[in-house]
Design an enzyme around this catalytic site. Sequence first.
Site, PDB file in Angstrom:
ATOM      1  N   ASN A  12       4.729  10.644  -2.456  1.00 43.27           N
ATOM      2  CA  ASN A  12       4.514  10.407  -0.786  1.00 43.27           C
ATOM      3  C   ASN A  12       3.922  11.385  -0.266  1.00 43.27           C
ATOM      4  O   ASN A  12       5.117  12.223   0.360  1.00 43.27           O
ATOM      5  CB  ASN A  12       5.715   9.400  -0.373  1.00 43.27           C
ATOM      6  CG  ASN A  12       5.245   9.110   1.092  1.00 43.27           C
ATOM      7  OD1 ASN A  12       4.190   9.308   1.641  1.00 43.27           O
ATOM      8  ND2 ASN A  12       6.377   8.553   1.512  1.00 43.27           N
ATOM      9  N   LYS A  14       3.087  11.575   2.619  1.00 38.57           N
ATOM     10  CA  LYS A  14       3.175  11.401   4.186  1.00 38.57           C
ATOM     11  C   LYS A  14       2.007  11.807   4.950  1.00 38.57           C
ATOM     12  O   LYS A  14       0.933  11.944   4.320  1.00 38.57           O
ATOM     13  CB  LYS A  14       4.515  12.117   4.679  1.00 38.57           C
ATOM     14  CG  LYS A  14       5.772  11.754   3.633  1.00 38.57           C
ATOM     15  CD  LYS A  14       6.897  12.086   4.156  1.00 38.57           C
ATOM     16  CE  LYS A  14       8.001  11.369   3.379  1.00 38.57           C
ATOM     17  NZ  LYS A  14       9.327  11.501   3.670  1.00 38.57           N
ATOM     18  N   HIS A  98       8.544   2.146   4.742  1.00 40.47           N
ATOM     19  CA  HIS A  98       9.156   3.341   4.424  1.00 40.47           C
ATOM     20  C   HIS A  98      10.081   3.284   5.689  1.00 40.47           C
ATOM     21  O   HIS A  98       9.620   2.997   6.864  1.00 40.47           O
ATOM     22  CB  HIS A  98       8.359   4.209   4.426  1.00 40.47           C
ATOM     23  CG  HIS A  98       8.612   5.698   3.901  1.00 40.47           C
ATOM     24  ND1 HIS A  98       9.377   6.284   4.939  1.00 40.47           N
ATOM     25  CD2 HIS A  98       8.690   6.372   2.728  1.00 40.47           C
ATOM     26  CE1 HIS A  98       9.752   7.517   4.336  1.00 40.47           C
ATOM     27  NE2 HIS A  98       9.567   7.634   3.101  1.00 40.47           N
ATOM     28  N   GLU A 168      15.801   4.521  -0.409  1.00 38.47           N
ATOM     29  CA  GLU A 168      15.780   5.770   0.162  1.00 38.47           C
ATOM     30  C   GLU A 168      16.830   6.094   1.028  1.00 38.47           C
ATOM     31  O   GLU A 168      16.745   5.540   2.222  1.00 38.47           O
ATOM     32  CB  GLU A 168      14.184   6.063   0.623  1.00 38.47           C
ATOM     33  CG  GLU A 168      13.194   6.206  -0.379  1.00 38.47           C
ATOM     34  CD  GLU A 168      11.975   6.883   0.054  1.00 38.47           C
ATOM     35  OE1 GLU A 168      11.503   7.819  -0.536  1.00 38.47           O
ATOM     36  OE2 GLU A 168      11.382   6.432   1.052  1.00 38.47           O
ATOM     37  N   GLY A 174      14.052  14.405   3.277  1.00 38.11           N
ATOM     38  CA  GLY A 174      13.847  15.635   4.060  1.00 38.11           C
ATOM     39  C   GLY A 174      14.640  16.579   4.253  1.00 38.11           C
ATOM     40  O   GLY A 174      14.425  17.521   5.160  1.00 38.11           O
ATOM     41  N   SER A 213      15.010  13.629  -1.131  1.00 33.58           N
ATOM     42  CA  SER A 213      14.971  15.163  -1.636  1.00 33.58           C
ATOM     43  C   SER A 213      15.326  15.264  -2.957  1.00 33.58           C
ATOM     44  O   SER A 213      15.885  15.955  -3.702  1.00 33.58           O
ATOM     45  CB  SER A 213      16.497  15.809  -1.104  1.00 33.58           C
ATOM     46  OG  SER A 213      16.335  15.740   0.552  1.00 33.58           O
TER      47      SER A 213
HETATM   48  P1  13P Z   1      11.400  13.826   0.502  1.00 35.43           P
HETATM   49  O1  13P Z   1      11.423  14.130  -1.038  1.00 35.43           O
HETATM   50  O2  13P Z   1      10.904  14.775   1.117  1.00 35.43           O
HETATM   51  O3  13P Z   1      12.871  14.049   0.945  1.00 35.43           O
HETATM   52  O4  13P Z   1      10.916  12.679   0.988  1.00 35.43           O
HETATM   53  C1  13P Z   1      11.466  11.291   0.342  1.00 35.43           C
HETATM   54  C2  13P Z   1      10.642  10.342   1.015  1.00 35.43           C
HETATM   55  O5  13P Z   1      10.612  10.026   1.927  1.00 35.43           O
HETATM   56  C3  13P Z   1       9.531   9.551  -0.251  1.00 35.43           C
HETATM   57  O6  13P Z   1       9.009   8.482   0.486  1.00 35.43           O
END
Ligand code: 13P
Length: 251
Positions: A12, A14, A98, A168, A174, A213
Amino acid sequence: MPQTIKPLVAGNWKMNGSTAMLKEPRLLAAMMRDVKTKCDILVCPPAILTRRIKGVVKGSKIKVGGQDCHAAASGAHTGDISAEMLQDAGATYVIVGHSERRTNHKESDATVAAKAKAAHRAGLIAIICIGETLEQRKGGQTLAVLSEQLKGSIPEGSNAANTVIAYEPVWAIGTGLTASTAEVAEAHTHVRNDISKIMGEEGPKTRILYGGSVKPSNAVELMGAANVNGALVGGASLKAADFIGIIKAYM
Ligand code: 13P
């Protein structure tokens, strides 16, 4: 995990991506030529790059998806993108619900269910995200929160072919923090039981991804937890060198 479940490793991006970043999926496609994986591989860039990335990874097994879609097929919804448009641009998956959308755009479970339904209508596989906040985990509400989100976010007509669930934990996104293997196994087994009630015989066949993460250094351990059928990766999906390290956990 039943042998029949083919894992999915999804990236993802983002709100990251540019023409310059097209070199990463190009590199990933080249790296994939020497790697034998048993999983499906997906990259979800900002919608503006869907078609470009589709072109860049052509001939590889990398699939392209969206990060969100509107519930309607078309209409007066300035700034929104429909599942049909994503499909038209070459997407085969779309992430819905999400936590960043649930928080930043106040999306309810009902909204998420409507978006997943739109994905199915357009022939896309919906990746329905759920997860608890740190406050909810500290308050011992994790499993109840997941149950509530699953109950409200999975539309009728969902099956193992058109739906993926992504767990998640919001506090792990993050932050560099990951849930322990025991926490992941507990949550995923709970999700498995719940979706088996909601989706009937499709539940045991449906993929449940872990996200938060995930990186090359923890991918193998997380993959080993019960009922984990892949990963939804944010930051570590932006660089081909990192993403391939996670994909290799599923060889
Ligand atoms: P990170 O891997 O950066 O923690 O993000 C996870 C996420 O939100 C994937 O959709």
